[in-house]
Design an enzyme around this catalytic site. Structure first.
Site, PDB file in Angstrom:
ATOM      1  CB  THR A 119      78.380  -6.996  51.223  1.00 54.47           C
ATOM      2  OG1 THR A 119      77.613  -6.990  50.028  1.00 54.47           O
ATOM      3  CG2 THR A 119      79.493  -8.015  51.118  1.00 54.47           C
ATOM      4  CD  GLU A 120      81.581 -10.269  54.711  1.00 54.49           C
ATOM      5  OE1 GLU A 120      81.495 -10.536  55.918  1.00 54.49           O
ATOM      6  OE2 GLU A 120      81.840 -11.124  53.837  1.00 54.49           O
ATOM      7  CG  LEU A 121      75.947  -7.745  59.220  1.00 51.07           C
ATOM      8  CD1 LEU A 121      75.748  -7.947  60.725  1.00 51.07           C
ATOM      9  CD2 LEU A 121      74.580  -7.734  58.547  1.00 51.07           C
ATOM     10  CB  ILE A 122      79.345  -2.869  54.755  1.00 58.84           C
ATOM     11  CG1 ILE A 122      80.602  -3.748  54.809  1.00 58.84           C
ATOM     12  CG2 ILE A 122      79.722  -1.422  54.411  1.00 58.84           C
ATOM     13  CD1 ILE A 122      81.287  -3.940  53.470  1.00 58.84           C
TER      14      ILE A 122
ATOM     15  CD1 TRP B   9      80.528  -9.473  59.112  1.00 58.70           C
ATOM     16  CD2 TRP B   9      78.701 -10.361  60.048  1.00 58.70           C
ATOM     17  NE1 TRP B   9      80.142 -10.529  58.342  1.00 58.70           N
ATOM     18  CE2 TRP B   9      79.014 -11.102  58.892  1.00 58.70           C
ATOM     19  CE3 TRP B   9      77.588 -10.744  60.794  1.00 58.70           C
ATOM     20  CZ2 TRP B   9      78.266 -12.200  58.473  1.00 58.70           C
ATOM     21  CZ3 TRP B   9      76.841 -11.839  60.373  1.00 58.70           C
ATOM     22  CH2 TRP B   9      77.178 -12.552  59.227  1.00 58.70           C
TER      23      TRP B   9
END
Lengths: 496, 431
Positions: free
Chosen positions: A145-148, A299
């Site tokens: 998720t969200e490039l976490i 990101w």
């Protein structure tokens, strides 16, 4: 050769309806169906369908030379199934070309990776199953998720069998290093890490239509010219962005579709450039070094950290309250509750509670359906409270069922215990009053000590009858068992 | 720079927000080297005079035959005023008003004799008469003192401001702290008050409003050119350290309304919200502090809704009692139908109480750490209160950030903007 990697993120949350506290315990439908449906339909018309068609055309035209990759959250897929099945069909067509890699992510587009390894793994598996069933692909690459991402998250992803992970090429983790190489996870070197080139990605995703930008208008020649200037030793140019960039964030009038229609030709004709998917890149290139990410990155926003979702008081309380029932949810088999459990985990709900945008980041304001983060919080907490009430009821009901079963067992033992206290003489008198069925029940449901006792008093002939009877009957239901038990109990009472 | 400022009240003799605001403003202006002559009717002698030189209007002899004043008196329409529009007045003050009326009859005789006469200094039945007499005093002062600019607060002083402008030829700034639309609602406008407000603004060189909400009303209903009207949001004085502690005597959470019980303040919406909450959660008590013409109808409604055991009326509170009330409160609600600014939520926040305020209030334009709802949105109001009572982090966050936010709303900043208005007006005059 350098690989250009196009990766698009597709996600739509289930936005909540206005849910007041006095609905608690009465109203269990939490979503603004009209809003969700109309958003998905609008984005489908402006982005998903035209852009999918464009990609299909390009694949037809360039064959194996043009490739893209997607991750589509489970919640987005659910909404496509529900509201816009033609979008799903269109993605299936893309999958059928064999030029499209589908990545795995958390089913709920959740922040579970920051809370619990178990829940994280469960959701990834659920998403993998969904991708397999819809698009027939076994996922090899993961994007959170969200490039976490952090070293630890990467290590768990490696343990789950993924070969590659995507994340942000954040300045503060790279320092002087370039995002245009393949790196490895700092804990488990078997996991390759691909880093988003945020400058090039944002040139398309954010700046494309900005007329105040010195490079406006962005042409494909100009863009490929920039790619041409990179050091030839560099391996990859990772262009990661929201799929909604095309047609939704950048409107059709900006020329974004023409840009994407013409870009592949320029890249394919360039002697040193080609398109690759993350899985291909992972196979082809040798990683140059481990990348150290001790603190979690994403990101989002200038900070590239977690502060868009977590960190202020209300976000943290909501997050803690959400996951306080993780354990209870594990044992929950109710499909309605399970559905809500995932929908409530979407990171978007926490994003709406962010108070950073008071000073900066109008991006947040653009995405939120609420007029303030406080309103978002209260609404979410009301919904979550009702969800907890339902889960509590479910758990209580199950527990009472279990305890009923235990009680039945308890009573059964009572009957057996009573019988064991009888002397053999008295016991044989008592047995005379029983039918074959009852004897059969008693013999087969009791413990060894009682069985011995029964055998002693009834004789072999009678035992055969019991055996025959038992073989001819189906296994007994719980209700039949308790009926027998009750009959025997009454007979004991009468006899006494 | 020297300002002749007309007010109606000054601490400690305050019946409404006007006195508090003009006091804060004068203190702020002093920090920016602005001198002031502050005129209030009937200075009691115990006002805080560090900030300004207070001229008691009662100390100014009025010569009835002075030419300018004579002219003004001739132009003035003398207005009798009905009791239904007494602003800022509580039923408790009825007796006092009655006294005042007796006074004024005597004072009229003084006037005719050309002597000094005394002002009651309170808003009362004979308000219009006092406004008119204050105007004459204004002219008198203007002819005797030296100053650069005139600043008049609210309609009560506008006639004085206009008179002073006529006598001195100095520019006039009028300050709208409230409009007749806020006080009475659109259907009950007192046309005489409206007339004075409009006249004051038309005659003025510049109009200052306490919020954009008020600015919009002034432009829309009073037909004042937009470029002439500027918003300067009110601020708040730093808190006096309270040195008392209050022991909570009830185990329930406390939700408080504090304000006049009049149409403008929307108390009935608070009652309806209380009902919604009590239906779901009995562990809450509601307190309504204040008095006003809706008092009886509110009590009736509370009884009708059968929530009287959890809904308490305290009557009018002032001074330490207000601070004590805040110390006992978990949530403060201001559901005003039309609130030009609204200082009380800031006082509540300063006392660590999270606030729910209506979007129809000027203070909503400057506050971030508050839940804002439409005054008529009873469900939204109830939901906000419930959220603050049940979801701990929200109240915590408001308390933490709210105190800091309020501390930054300094009169010093507001006063600087007012000074800039003066400077622009004076520059324009020189051209």
């Amino acid at each position: 050769m350098q690989s250009v990697c196009l990766y698009f993120q597709v996600h739509q949350p289930y936005r909540l309806k206005k849910y007041r506290f006095f609905n608690l315990g009465n109203d269990h439908y939490y979503y603004d169906e009209y809003l969700n449906k109309s958003i998905v339909e609008r984005v489908a018309a402006k982005c998903y369908i035209p852009m999918n068609n464009l990609l299909l055309d390009l694949i037809k035209k360039y064959g194996k030379e043009f490739k893209v990759s997607f991750s589509i959250s489970g919640l987005a897929l659910e909404q496509f199934q529900e509201y816009t099945p033609h979008v799903l069909e269109s993605f299936k067509k893309l999958a059928d070309t064999g030029n499209v890699e589908f990545l795995a992510e958390t089913y709920a587009h959740s922040l579970s990776g920051l809370h619990s390894k178990e829940e994280f793994a469960r959701q990834i598996q659920l998403h993998q199953e969904k991708i397999k069933s819809l698009f027939g692909q076994n996922t090899q690459t993961f994007r959170n998720t969200e490039l976490i991402y952090s070293d630890e998250i990467g290590a768990q992803i490696a343990d789950l069998g993924f070969k590659t992970i995507l994340t942000e090429g954040a300045k503060h983790i790279l320092g002087w290093k370039s995002p245009n190489f393949v790196y490895t996870n700092a804990i488990n070197p078997r996991l390759k890490v691909l880093l988003r080139n945020f400058r090039l990605s944002d040139d398309i995703a954010f700046r494309f239509s900005n007329q105040a930008w010195s490079e406006w208008p962005l042409t494909t020649d100009k863009f490929v010219g920039w790619l041409d200037k990179f050091d030839k030793k560099e391996q990859v140019l990772n262009l990661f962005m929201d799929y909604e960039t095309f047609g939704e964030h950048q409107w059709v009038e900006t020329g974004i579709f023409e840009f994407m229609r013409n870009l592949p030709e320029k890249i394919i004709n360039h002697p040193n450039l080609k398109f690759s998917t993350p899985a291909e890149i992972s196979k082809e290139y040798q990683p140059i070094a481990p990348i150290h990410v001790p603190n979690t990155i994403s990101w989002a926003d200038e900070e590239r950290d977690l502060t868009a979702w977590l960190g202020n008081e209300i976000q943290d309380e909501a997050f803690d309250k959400l996951y306080s029932v993780e354990k209870a949810m594990n044992g929950c088999t109710d499909p309605g509750l399970q559905k809500d459990w995932y929908r409530l985990q979407a990171s978007d709900h926490f994003y709406y509670m962010c108070t950073k945008w008071f000073s900066d980041g109008d991006v947040h304001e653009y995405f939120t359906p609420y007029s303030s983060p406080y309103e978002a919080f209260i609404n979410y907490m009301n919904v979550l409270s009702d969800f907890h009430i339902r889960l509590g009821n479910f758990t209580a009901k199950r527990e009472s069922e279990e305890s009923n079963n235990r009680n039945m067992l308890q009573q059964q033992e009572d009957v057996f215990e009573m019988l064991q206290k009888f002397t053999n003489v008295k016991f044989s008198e008592l047995v005379k009053a029983w039918s074959v069925e009852e004897l059969s029940f008693l013999y087969y449901e009791s413990n060894q000590a009682l069985r011995d006792k029964i055998l002693k008093v009834i004789g072999k002939k009678n035992f055969k009858q019991i055996q025959q009877y038992r073989e001819s009957t189906q296994s007994l239901s719980g209700r039949e068992l308790s009926n027998y038990k009750e009959k025997i109990r009454q007979k004991i009472v009468v006899f006494n | 720079m020297k300002v002749l400022m007309f007010g109606w009240e000054f601490p400690p003799h305050i019946t409404g927000g006007l006195g508090t605001a003009s006091y804060g403003l004068t203190k702020g202006l002093l920090k920016h080297d602005v001198e002031m002559i502050f005129v209030v009717p009937k200075a009691y002698g115990d006002e805080d005079q560090r900030a300004v030189r207070i001229v008691d209007a009662s100390d100014i002899p009025v010569n009835y035959k002075q030419k300018n004043i004579q002219e003004f008196w001739n132009k003035l329409t003398y207005l009798e005023i009905g009791s239904n529009i007494r602003p800022y007045i509580d039923p408790e003050d009825f007796a006092q008003i009655h006294e005042d009326v007796k006074h004024s009859i005597k004072e009229k005789e003084h006037l005719i004799l050309g002597e000094k006469y005394s002002f009651s200094g309170k808003y009362g039945n004979n308000l219009m008469e006092e406004v008119a007499r204050y105007a004459m005093v204004g002219a008198s002062i203007a002819s005797q003192y030296d100053f650069d600019i005139i600043h008049a607060h609210d309609w009560l002083t506008y006639m004085a401001g206009i008179a002073a402008k006529e006598v001195s030829g100095k520019p006039l700034v009028v300050h709208m702290h409230a409009t007749e639309y806020d006080r009475a609602g659109e259907d009950n406008i007192n046309t005489e008050v409206f007339g004075i407000e409009q006249k004051g603004m038309k005659e003025a060189d510049r109009v200052i409003t306490v919020s954009n909400l008020t600015r919009d009303i002034v432009i829309k209903y009073y037909d004042i050119p937009a470029e002439k009207v500027q918003t300067v949001h009110n601020a708040i004085e730093p808190a006096n350290k309270t040195n008392f502690e209050v022991q909570r005597s009830v185990k329930e959470k406390v939700v408080t309304f504090l304000g006049r019980l009049t149409f403008q303040k929307g108390p009935e919406y608070f009652v309806e919200a209380a009902k919604l909450i009590l239906d779901k959660d009995e562990n809450v008590r509601f307190v309504m502090a204040g008095n006003g013409d809706m008092f009886e109808s509110l009590i009736k409604r509370v009884a009708e809704l059968k929530i009287a055991s959890k809904f308490h009326f305290t009557g009018f509170l002032k001074g330490d009692d207000v601070d004590k009330m805040f110390l006992l409160s978990d949530v403060f609600v201001m559901p005003s139908v039309s609130e030009p600014f609204g200082l009380v939520p800031l006082e509540a926040m300063r006392s660590n109480v999270p606030v729910v305020i209506s979007k129809q209030s000027g203070v909503a334009e400057v506050l971030k750490n508050a839940i804002k709802i439409d005054f008529w949105d009873v469900e939204g109001m109830a939901d906000a209160i419930y959220g603050l009572l049940h979801y701990e982090s929200l109240a915590k966050m408001f308390i933490k950030n709210g105190v800091e936010e309020v501390d930054n709303l300094k009169w010093e900043h507001a006063a600087l903007q007012v000074k800039e208005v003066y400077q622009r007006v004076l520059a324009l005059k020189e051209k």
